[in-house]
Design an enzyme around this catalytic site. Structure first.
Site, PDB file in Angstrom:
ATOM      1  N   TYR A 145      31.739 113.194  80.466  1.00 25.76           N
ATOM      2  CA  TYR A 145      32.773 112.328  79.179  1.00 25.76           C
ATOM      3  C   TYR A 145      33.898 113.168  79.038  1.00 25.76           C
ATOM      4  O   TYR A 145      34.971 112.454  78.560  1.00 25.76           O
ATOM      5  CB  TYR A 145      32.116 112.465  78.037  1.00 25.76           C
ATOM      6  CG  TYR A 145      31.001 111.366  77.711  1.00 25.76           C
ATOM      7  CD1 TYR A 145      29.942 111.044  78.633  1.00 25.76           C
ATOM      8  CD2 TYR A 145      31.056 110.542  76.526  1.00 25.76           C
ATOM      9  CE1 TYR A 145      29.001 110.100  78.505  1.00 25.76           C
ATOM     10  CE2 TYR A 145      30.027 109.710  76.368  1.00 25.76           C
ATOM     11  CZ  TYR A 145      28.902 109.455  77.462  1.00 25.76           C
ATOM     12  OH  TYR A 145      27.966 108.445  77.210  1.00 25.76           O
ATOM     13  N   LYS A 191      20.019 116.058  87.777  1.00 27.90           N
ATOM     14  CA  LYS A 191      19.941 115.554  89.064  1.00 27.90           C
ATOM     15  C   LYS A 191      20.433 116.588  90.029  1.00 27.90           C
ATOM     16  O   LYS A 191      21.163 116.668  90.839  1.00 27.90           O
ATOM     17  CB  LYS A 191      21.071 114.345  89.154  1.00 27.90           C
ATOM     18  CG  LYS A 191      21.159 113.502  90.344  1.00 27.90           C
ATOM     19  CD  LYS A 191      19.777 112.679  90.710  1.00 27.90           C
ATOM     20  CE  LYS A 191      19.747 111.950  92.040  1.00 27.90           C
ATOM     21  NZ  LYS A 191      18.642 111.199  92.175  1.00 27.90           N
ATOM     22  N   ASP A 223      16.144 110.281  87.563  1.00 26.31           N
ATOM     23  CA  ASP A 223      15.422 108.912  87.728  1.00 26.31           C
ATOM     24  C   ASP A 223      14.132 108.891  87.500  1.00 26.31           C
ATOM     25  O   ASP A 223      13.426 107.910  87.098  1.00 26.31           O
ATOM     26  CB  ASP A 223      15.790 108.652  89.471  1.00 26.31           C
ATOM     27  CG  ASP A 223      15.634 109.653  90.177  1.00 26.31           C
ATOM     28  OD1 ASP A 223      15.335 110.917  89.897  1.00 26.31           O
ATOM     29  OD2 ASP A 223      15.564 109.701  91.477  1.00 26.31           O
ATOM     30  N   ASP A 247      22.807 109.762  76.830  1.00 30.51           N
ATOM     31  CA  ASP A 247      23.201 108.527  76.490  1.00 30.51           C
ATOM     32  C   ASP A 247      22.457 107.737  76.958  1.00 30.51           C
ATOM     33  O   ASP A 247      21.603 106.676  75.960  1.00 30.51           O
ATOM     34  CB  ASP A 247      24.661 108.313  76.522  1.00 30.51           C
ATOM     35  CG  ASP A 247      24.896 106.834  76.336  1.00 30.51           C
ATOM     36  OD1 ASP A 247      24.722 106.610  75.061  1.00 30.51           O
ATOM     37  OD2 ASP A 247      25.648 106.096  77.321  1.00 30.51           O
ATOM     38  N   ASP A 251      18.735 105.134  74.704  1.00 33.56           N
ATOM     39  CA  ASP A 251      18.779 103.839  74.544  1.00 33.56           C
ATOM     40  C   ASP A 251      17.695 103.338  75.183  1.00 33.56           C
ATOM     41  O   ASP A 251      16.911 102.194  74.525  1.00 33.56           O
ATOM     42  CB  ASP A 251      20.010 103.123  75.305  1.00 33.56           C
ATOM     43  CG  ASP A 251      21.179 102.761  74.117  1.00 33.56           C
ATOM     44  OD1 ASP A 251      21.290 103.605  73.246  1.00 33.56           O
ATOM     45  OD2 ASP A 251      21.731 101.757  74.335  1.00 33.56           O
TER      46      ASP A 251
HETATM   47  C1  IPM Z   1      26.749 106.701  71.852  1.00 32.00           C
HETATM   48  C2  IPM Z   1      27.548 105.562  72.236  1.00 32.00           C
HETATM   49  C3  IPM Z   1      28.891 106.548  72.744  1.00 32.00           C
HETATM   50  C4  IPM Z   1      28.463 107.677  73.668  1.00 32.00           C
HETATM   51  C5  IPM Z   1      30.026 105.860  73.063  1.00 32.00           C
HETATM   52  C6  IPM Z   1      30.472 104.777  72.317  1.00 32.00           C
HETATM   53  C7  IPM Z   1      31.298 106.917  73.368  1.00 32.00           C
HETATM   54  O1  IPM Z   1      27.196 104.880  73.227  1.00 32.00           O
HETATM   55  O2  IPM Z   1      26.700 107.356  70.584  1.00 32.00           O
HETATM   56  O3  IPM Z   1      25.376 106.730  72.181  1.00 32.00           O
HETATM   57  O4  IPM Z   1      28.380 107.367  74.839  1.00 32.00           O
HETATM   58  O5  IPM Z   1      28.314 108.691  73.296  1.00 32.00           O
HETATM   59 MN    MN Z   2      24.914 105.094  73.752  1.00 33.02          MN
END
Ligand code: IPM
Ligand code: MN
Ligand code: NAD
Length: 366
Positions: A145, A191, A223, A247, A251
């Site tokens: 990032y 990785k 993976d 990240d 999710d």
């Molecule tokens: C999160 C989001 C952020 C990230 C983005 C919006 C910059 O996806 O907080 O999970 O990738 O950290």
């Molecule tokens: Mn995110």
């Protein structure tokens, strides 16, 4: 109560559902504050697309100053289709990265558990997800990032994944220390079969583990880790990752309880803590008063933990569980004709959190 602790919260509603879900968090904080002997102010500041529209930048200087001077920052979400054509520093999301960097919050804690009342909301088999309880410890201010060189070139584009030993060490300490207070097990994800930066990650994490003989460590490739989180989530305790892998994995893990709207986060390790749900601005449901506020309510609980108000934090968590058990669900967790609105859910949590506080107070007096 005399001289209550008084906290200044910088409130950054942001975009999309951000205002809707953070409003409920403030409602619930308000419901538990006085009974727990603290008071707070929540001053609103522009962030993300809303800030870009108003001021020309997604992270204005006065928002930065207010956050740095606050006791904690509560953020909704940033971004959305309206700003998808922006690039570089103009993007709402780049404002969020700048905020995290400005506060120095390198440790992003993303706890995931499957409340009993929700085992059937999961797309996975209840016997597999029931009891899953994972803490993702995601490095937040480094990695791909923030690495340089970055940006467009004449014939392509580049992003660079960079970690220094010191950056890996400090996040590894956070993971091991959290594991000591939980089930004593860290899974570090990388990785290392391909990336040099992951080779270093693996080496440094193993070295740091020498200082924590009471914590077990294993390494998984990203993976395989992704597959294992879905196949058998109960095998995980603390999961330590870099910025990008964390990240994605967090999710993915939102599918265990059944909705991204359930997941909270705390970003710590810097000057001031930042508390925000894991989800984004959810443009597909923004403005409808249907979003699930639980991720933000539980982020507010983490905020209270961090401010040293663990009983109030427990009252908020109790309120969330009790509202779910009473059958209140937003539309991500129930059919539309049975679902309640964001604000109704917030009110149901607030009243239960307040009752819990009073019950505990009378129990300790008797
Ligand atoms: C999160 C989001 C952020 C990230 C983005 C919006 C910059 O996806 O907080 O999970 O990738 O950290
Ligand atoms: Mn995110
Ligand atoms: P998203 O997290 O906003 O939404 C993904 C899906 O989950 C959508 O279907 C959405 O409706 C649903 N969802 C998310 N939160 C929910 C909630 N509380 N209740 C019910 N359903 C919920 O991800 P996206 O659509 O990929 O991104 C939308 C925008 O948000 C993008 O601009 C993205 O960059 C931004 N984003 C911001 C943050 C942040 O501010 N921390 C995090 C992720 C994405």
């Amino acid at each position: 109560m005399e001289n209550p602790n008084r906290y200044e919260i910088a409130w950054l509603p942001g975009d999309g559902i951000g205002p809707e879900v953070t409003r409920e968090a403030l409602r619930v904080l308000d419901a538990v504050a006085s009974a727990h002997g603290f008071a707070f102010t929540a001053e609103e500041h522009l962030m993300g697309g809303a800030a870009l529209d108003e001021t020309g930048v997604p992270f204005p200087d006065d928002t930065r100053a207010a956050c740095q001077e606050s006791d904690a920052v509560l953020l909704g979400a940033v971004g959305g289709p309206k700003w998808d054509d922006t690039t570089g520093d103009q993007r709402p999301e780049s404002g969020l990265l700048a905020l995290r960097k400005a506060l120095g919050v390198y440790a992003n804690l993303r706890p995931i558990r499957v409340p009993e009342a929700l085992a059937s909301a999961s797309p996975l088999r209840p016997d597999r997800v029931g009891g899953a309880d994972i803490l993702f410890v995601r490095e937040l201010t480094g990695g791909i990032y923030f690495g340089t060189p970055e940006g467009r070139t004449d014939d392509g584009a580049r992003s660079t994944m960079v970690y220094t030993e010191a950056e890996i060490e400090r996040i590894a300490h956070v993971a091991f220390q959290r594991a000591q207070r939980r089930d004593g097990h860290v899974t570090s994800v990388d990785k290392a079969n391909v990336l040099e930066v992951s080779e270093l990650w693996r080496e440094v994490v193993s070295e740091v583990q020498d200082e924590y003989p009471d914590v077990m460590l294993r390494h998984l490739y990203i993976d395989n880790a992704a597959m294992q989180v879905v196949r058998d989530p109960q095998q995980f305790d603390v999961v330590l990752t870099g910025n990008l892998f964390g990240d994605i994995l967090s999710d993915l893990a939102a599918a265990l309880p059944g909705s991204l709207g359930l997941l909270p986060s705390a970003s710590v390790g810097g000057t001031v803590g930042l508390f925000e749900p894991v989800h984004g601005s959810a443009p597909d449901i923004a403005g409808e008063n249907t979003a699930n506020p639980i991720g933000t309510l539980l982020s507010a609980a983490l905020l209270l933990d961090e401010l040293g108000e663990p009983d109030a934090a427990d009252a908020v968590r109790y309120g969330v569980d009790a509202a779910l058990e009473a059958g209140f669900h937003t539309s991500d967790l129930a059919p539309n004709d049975e679902a309640v609105s964001t604000s109704t859910f917030g009110r149901e949590v607030a009243s239960r959190a307040a009752d819990h506080t009073h019950q505990n107070a009378s129990a300790s007096l008797s």
